[in-house]
Scaffold this active site. Structure first.
Site, PDB file in Angstrom:
ATOM      1  N   TRP B 346     -42.546  15.900  -3.672  1.00  0.00           N
ATOM      2  CA  TRP B 346     -41.517  16.782  -3.110  1.00  0.00           C
ATOM      3  C   TRP B 346     -40.470  15.932  -2.386  1.00  0.00           C
ATOM      4  CZ3 TRP B 346     -39.721  17.449   1.815  1.00  0.00           C
ATOM      5  CH2 TRP B 346     -38.926  18.574   2.054  1.00  0.00           C
ATOM      6  N   HIS B 347     -40.929  14.810  -1.818  1.00  0.00           N
ATOM      7  CA  HIS B 347     -40.021  13.998  -1.007  1.00  0.00           C
ATOM      8  C   HIS B 347     -38.994  13.229  -1.818  1.00  0.00           C
ATOM      9  CE1 HIS B 347     -43.270  14.706   1.903  1.00  0.00           C
ATOM     10  NE2 HIS B 347     -42.313  14.625   2.793  1.00  0.00           N
ATOM     11  N   GLY B 348     -39.262  12.986  -3.066  1.00  0.00           N
ATOM     12  CA  GLY B 348     -38.261  12.229  -3.804  1.00  0.00           C
ATOM     13  C   GLY B 348     -38.691  11.970  -5.233  1.00  0.00           C
TER      14      GLY B 348
END
Lengths: 567, 575
Positions: B346-348
């Site tokens: 989700w972060h990248g």
């Protein structure tokens, strides 16, 4: 009963529990939705806010507090600027232009970072021209080799590079049998072999890989690291780095740092990217490993090993102080080399060289981290010593990239004198060879909401340009190539990031981009040279001796061929 | 728009005033803040020579997501009665599922397209090239819409809860739109679920003294954390090292990792504090997002305390529906890994985040195994078991370092050995014990998060590789003298103090070690008992008269303005 039941242990981690069942939530209005503000709450909030606003207003009415104003007219910024439009700030067209330039830059950065540099080619040499072939003419540059994207910033004074381009042509058309050497000195802008490595990769992909080049025996700074070279510094060398002005004889060697040890100092090298060495081994041929050292009446011994087998022991003892090198020719391959002081006196050395014995480019990256320009001048170096080192290296093109450290306390007149002395030292080492000055990169500083160029940058670039051209060197304006005024800010904000957070250096991607821009400029100048020379007589190919000069004054034993037997 | 900016002050005060001034007109106040939220979303702060204005289609995407979820949920609810009984129940249930699928696919497609397309292309090309092809990945010029990762999850929670029958649909489109775009949490969370927020739209808003106190305290605390411990530390120290890790010594790289660990916490939790405080001044309670995560004893606990609204969202809407930990051991471990992998991704979208996600996913598996393993075995058997596990972990680390990071052989071996040793220590460390045991667990967990941050922060795999190599090489060179220097502070000390006085010496020392002192202070702050800040400091601040609070805010604004040249976006904006 419930009071005797212990509560369930609280789940420790995020995913240790089980799903809780909650009642369905119904969304119905609970009566009239008229809001309510407690008077005490309104008072506290209101007084706090009003006090803060009063303090802000004070900064506009009391001159002593002007420095604290959150917004000033004329600073090129209006709140909510992007919704009211840049045109309101007189920045509309400019901003669009800058944005386009930024997009171009980022595309170039991505291309430089993601598109692999073509595999390094091996150029097979044809024999040197015989006398009867001396009338051979320059052929036209093959269309595949022509520069496709003309650089926006080219090399100025490119005519001074003709001696280098002549040799490059011979290499290009397969009439040079040994490496063509370029030596690139600079300050921390060359740290980590970033820019030099990027240029080396590109030119070796185009003209052939003849090896890594010169390397120091000890780091002058943690940033002195070379890509594709794994170095292990073992034992104790004592060292002296030119910027510390610590050697009375001012003999710092080709790389500005000399080491010495009476025993125990050792450095091990392994050259080549993973897998590259094996490929070279498969392809056959020979490598050349050189050890550069100082001779002295009480000089000690240096033991040189390859793959843990002794290649030889060099005695640095001589009647007089001087310098020399020992050259080892070994079968090509992913070898590990070691140089160790083994007693018998204090052995002093300057560095090593690794090359492949075949045609191609060698691009030395000589980073004098933290050096002012003056550190690379007769003020710090023994000029005769430097001259001997320079000639021993057989450099065809000298590239200088200093100035970053000189920006602090920049004085144009003083700097002009310093740069002139530096250029004279390099030019006098071998006036026939070419030289090129690369300007400083942009250096930024934070001003208000923006990152702007430091005010001295443009003046220094102009000064470097005029001194380079006056000294008979070519010039590449790295500052303009980056985009000129404010470019460090743009490079810093680009994605991927190109400019470092200190606003004075480049990131890995930035090195690739600047390396690409410089290479394009150099190749464009080369293409122009070739275009002008079509049909003209080719210079004679240099003999092997000319290409790898042997100076009796410095080559104690011209070459030691390793025959595979340990010594 | 960024919270720590003058623009936000100019924006927020009128909005706050309008909201309470229109307290007797529910529709009007909702409409005003809805419009203000779109304005907030589209407005940028300084610097002005950055990118061009936010594209208008960003607002369009936000509106599209709002309409999509509102319509789908209404349809799902309308079909709810028919799905339970009657001959057409199966068909109705399928239609409900179809509307749910439309919402999920619609939202996740937008997220996937803007956030992951380039990475998928790159990954596909990399894999193909690894198999012998020679392709160059095309790169699409996509701009990631700000906050899409947040509002997508937020609005999805609404549709899924309606589908599950846990929430009745919101009758008013205006209120639903307000929930999706409510500006305090719109662009960087906390991720507020519909079931937590929408009921607050159906009760009369109240501004009590307690709300004002809490709001003012949280905003002040958040601004300090975000700008001083987050942004300033980044600009003056961590960014500089992370930009060119190869130029810095092993110690400097290690300190940059500690610095980034503090920075990202301060940045995001500070932002969350401001969001919670701002919402509170408008009369809304939005959930906490952080609970001093580096005080966690285990990785599972860390993720319960870090970005809580994301991790609990994925727990409730992914992990539990997959079966959670109720199935077989293998299934549980798979569920754990998948959930943690998605938390990480989700972060990248990059190989770095694939690595980061897997490191945390595998560590969570280890965490569970280690917690549940039998401790009844004899000492020798346990020793053998743990040693075998450590050897496996070490060998995996070695393979990873040698073949994925392409580190030099010696460094890869060193990395493997350290990985094995770390695993052994973690596994052998007693699960329970006294205070020292607690400290030991916290130290181990903290260092795991610090080291794994390499892949979180580094912009490229090459950069991560370089930093790993520098740390593993351990050159023993220490820290250069001016790395932590705060130049302006030293200049100020030189002007403000008399020469050759102890005051000047002390001032110069402080300015030369400035960033290191800040790093130590911030880390110490994090490890203080919660009561020190959340109770005592809060109580102390709230005892201050309102004018003093106003002056304190003004003073803080001056400090913030002069510390940086412009506000920096929250790190999580990029996610």
């Amino acid at each position: 009963m419930s009071s005797s039941t212990p509560p369930p242990p609280r789940p420790e981690g995020l995913l240790d529990g089980v799903a809780e069942v909650a009642d369905a939530v119904s969304l119905e209005d609970a009566g009239a939705l008229v809001g309510e503000v407690e008077p005490a709450a309104a008072r506290r909030l209101g007084v706090s806010v009003l006090t803060m606003l009063s303090c802000i207003m004070l900064t506009y009415f009391v001159p002593a507090f002007q420095w604290a104003q959150p917004w000033r007219e004329g600073e090129g910024y209006v709140p909510f600027w992007n919704l009211i439009g840049r045109e309101f700030m007189g920045q509309g067209a400019q901003a669009v232009e800058r944005e386009e330039a930024q997009r171009e830059l980022e595309a170039l950065a991505r291309a430089a970072a993601e598109e692999p540099v073509a595999p390094r080619v091996r150029v097979e040499a044809t024999p040197p021209l015989e006398q009867e072939e001396a009338q051979a003419r320059y052929p036209a540059l093959a269309s595949a080799d022509a520069v496709r994207d003309a650089p926006k910033v080219g090399v100025e004074g490119a005519s001074t590079l003709e001696p280098f381009f002549e040799q490059l042509t011979l290499l290009d058309i397969g009439r040079r049998s040994t490496p063509l050497r370029v030596s690139h000195w600079g300050d921390s802008v060359l740290g980590n072999d970033g820019i030099t490595g990027a240029i080396r990769d590109r030119l070796q992909a185009r003209f052939g890989d003849a090896g890594h080049g010169f390397h120091l025996l000890a780091q002058n700074n943690p940033s002195y690291r070379h890509r594709g070279v794994s170095v292990d510094y073992k034992g104790e060398w004592r060292s002296c780095y030119v910027i510390n002005k610590c050697k009375a004889d001012r003999r710092y060697g080709f790389g500005g740092l000399t080491v010495w040890s009476s025993g125990g100092g050792e450095t091990r090298f392994r050259f080549g990217e993973p897998g590259e060495g094996e490929a070279l081994q498969d392809a056959g041929g020979e490598d050349r490993f050189e050890v550069w050292y100082a001779t002295a009446p009480k000089g000690g011994d240096l033991r040189v090993k390859m793959d843990r087998e002794v290649l030889g022991v060099i005695s640095t003892r001589a009647e007089t102080d001087g310098e020399a090198r020992e050259v080892y020719t070994v079968p090509a391959g992913p070898h590990e080399y070691g140089v160790r002081a083994v007693g018998g006196g204090s052995a002093r050395a300057f560095g090593v060289v690794l090359e492949h014995e075949r045609p191609g480019i060698v691009w030395d990256g000589v980073a004098l981290i933290g050096a002012f320009t003056s550190r690379f001048s007769p003020k710090y170096f023994d000029v005769e010593h430097f001259r001997r080192q320079f000639r021993m290296r057989g450099t065809e093109l000298s590239v200088l990239m200093f100035g970053g450290n000189d920006l602090n306390g920049f004085n144009a007149d003083r700097y002009r004198g310093t740069l002139r002395a530096t250029l004279e030292m390099v030019r006098s080492a071998d006036p026939v060879k070419s030289c090129l000055v690369i300007s400083i990169i942009d250096h930024g500083e934070r001003k208000g909401a923006r990152i702007v160029s430091r005010p001295q940058v443009a003046s220094m670039v102009e000064l470097q340009r005029s001194e380079a051209l006056t000294a008979g060197c070519a010039f590449f304006d790295a500052y303009a190539a980056m985009g000129g005024e404010g470019s460090m800010g743009r490079w810093n904000r680009s994605s991927p990031r190109l400019g470092s957070g200190d606003l004075a250096h480049l990131t890995h991607h930035g090195h690739q981009v600047l390396g690409e821009l410089f290479t394009r400029a150099l190749l464009a100048a080369y293409a122009e040279f070739r275009g002008e020379r079509v049909g003209a007589a080719l210079p004679l190919s240099p003999s092997a001796e000319e290409e790898a000069p042997v100076d009796p004054a410095v080559d104690a034993s011209p070459s030691t061929r390793f025959d595979g037997e340990p010594r | 728009m960024l919270f720590a900016s003058f623009d936000f002050l100019l924006f927020f005060l009128p909005v706050l005033g309008a909201w309470w001034a229109l307290r007797r007109r529910p529709w009007a106040r909702t409409a005003v803040v809805l419009a203000a939220s779109y304005f907030f979303y589209m407005a940028s702060s300084r610097p002005v020579d950055g990118s061009l204005p936010t594209p208008w289609y960003f607002a369009g995407l936000l509106a599209f997501s709002t309409v999509l979820d509102y319509v789908c949920s209404a349809r799902i609810h309308r079909l709810a009665g028919g799905a339970e009984e009657g001959a057409g129940a199966g068909r109705t249930a399928r239609r409900r599922n179809l509307w749910l699928t439309a919402s999920v696919v619609g939202n996740l497609s937008l997220l996937g397209y803007f956030k992951y397309t380039n990475f998928f292309l790159e990954a596909f090309t990399d894999v193909a090239n690894g198999l012998g092809a020679s392709w160059v990945a095309p790169h699409l010029e996509l701009m990631l819409p700000i906050g899409i990762s947040f509002y997508t999850f937020q609005s999805l929670s609404y549709t899924i809860d309606v589908w599950r029958g846990k929430l009745t649909p919101e009758p008013s489109f205006l209120k639903f739109a307000f929930f999706v775009v409510f500006f305090p949490q719109l662009v960087a969370g906390p991720i507020v679920r519909a079931s937590e927020f929408l009921p607050q739209m159906h009760v009369r808003p109240r501004l009590r003294l307690e709300d004002v106190n809490e709001g003012l305290f949280r905003i002040f605390k958040g601004l300090f954390k975000k700008v001083v411990l987050g942004d300033w530390l980044a600009v003056a120290f961590t960014d500089v090292v992370f930009d060119t890790p190869g130029s810095y010594t092993s110690w400097e790289n290690m300190l940059a990792l500690y610095g980034f660990t503090l920075q990202i916490y301060a940045d995001f939790s500070g932002y969350s504090d401001i969001a919670i405080g701002v919402a509170r001044l408008l009369g809304f309670k939005i959930p906490e997002n952080f609970d001093r995560p580096y005080q966690a004893r285990s990785l599972g606990e860390f993720w319960r305390r870090w970005h809580m609204t994301l991790s609990t969202w994925l727990r409730d809407y992914l992990f539990f529906p997959l079966g959670g930990s109720r199935g077989s051991a293998a299934r549980t471990y798979f569920n754990l890994w998948l959930t943690m992998f998605l938390v990480g991704m989700w972060h990248g979208a990059s190989w770095n985040f694939v690595i980061y996600s897997n490191i945390h996913g595998l560590a969570m598996l280890f965490n569970r195994w280690n917690r549940l393993r039998s401790r009844e075995r004899g000492m020798l058997a346990t020793l053998l078991q743990l040693t075998a596990l450590a050897a496996l972990a070490g060998f995996t680390m070695y393979l990873f370092a040698e073949h994925v990071l392409a580190l030099e052989h010696d460094l890869a071996v060193r990395g493997g050995a350290l990985g094995g040793a770390f695993t052994w220590i973690c596994a052998a460390f007693p699960v329970t014990g006294g205070r020292l045991n607690h400290v030991g667990h916290v130290v181990l967990t903290f260092h795991f998060t610090v080291l794994s941050r390499v892949f979180f922060r580094a912009e490229t795999l090459e950069s991560a590789r370089e930093m790993c190599a520098q740390v593993l090489r351990w050159d023993g060179r220490g820290v250069r003298p001016d790395l932590f220097k705060v130049q302006w502070m030293e200049e100020w000390v030189m002007v403000a103090t008399a020469p050759a006085t102890s005051l000047r010496e002390a001032g110069v020392w402080v300015s030369q070690q400035g960033m290191l002192l800040l790093l130590v202070f911030g880390t110490f702050w994090h490890f203080t008992p919660r009561e020190w800040v959340d109770v005592r400091l809060r109580r102390w601040m709230l005892a201050l008269p309102a004018p003093v609070i106003g002056v304190a805010y003004a003073a803080l604004a001056v400090v913030l303005m002069n510390l940086l040249t412009g506000p920096r976006a929250n790190i999580y904006f990029a996610f």
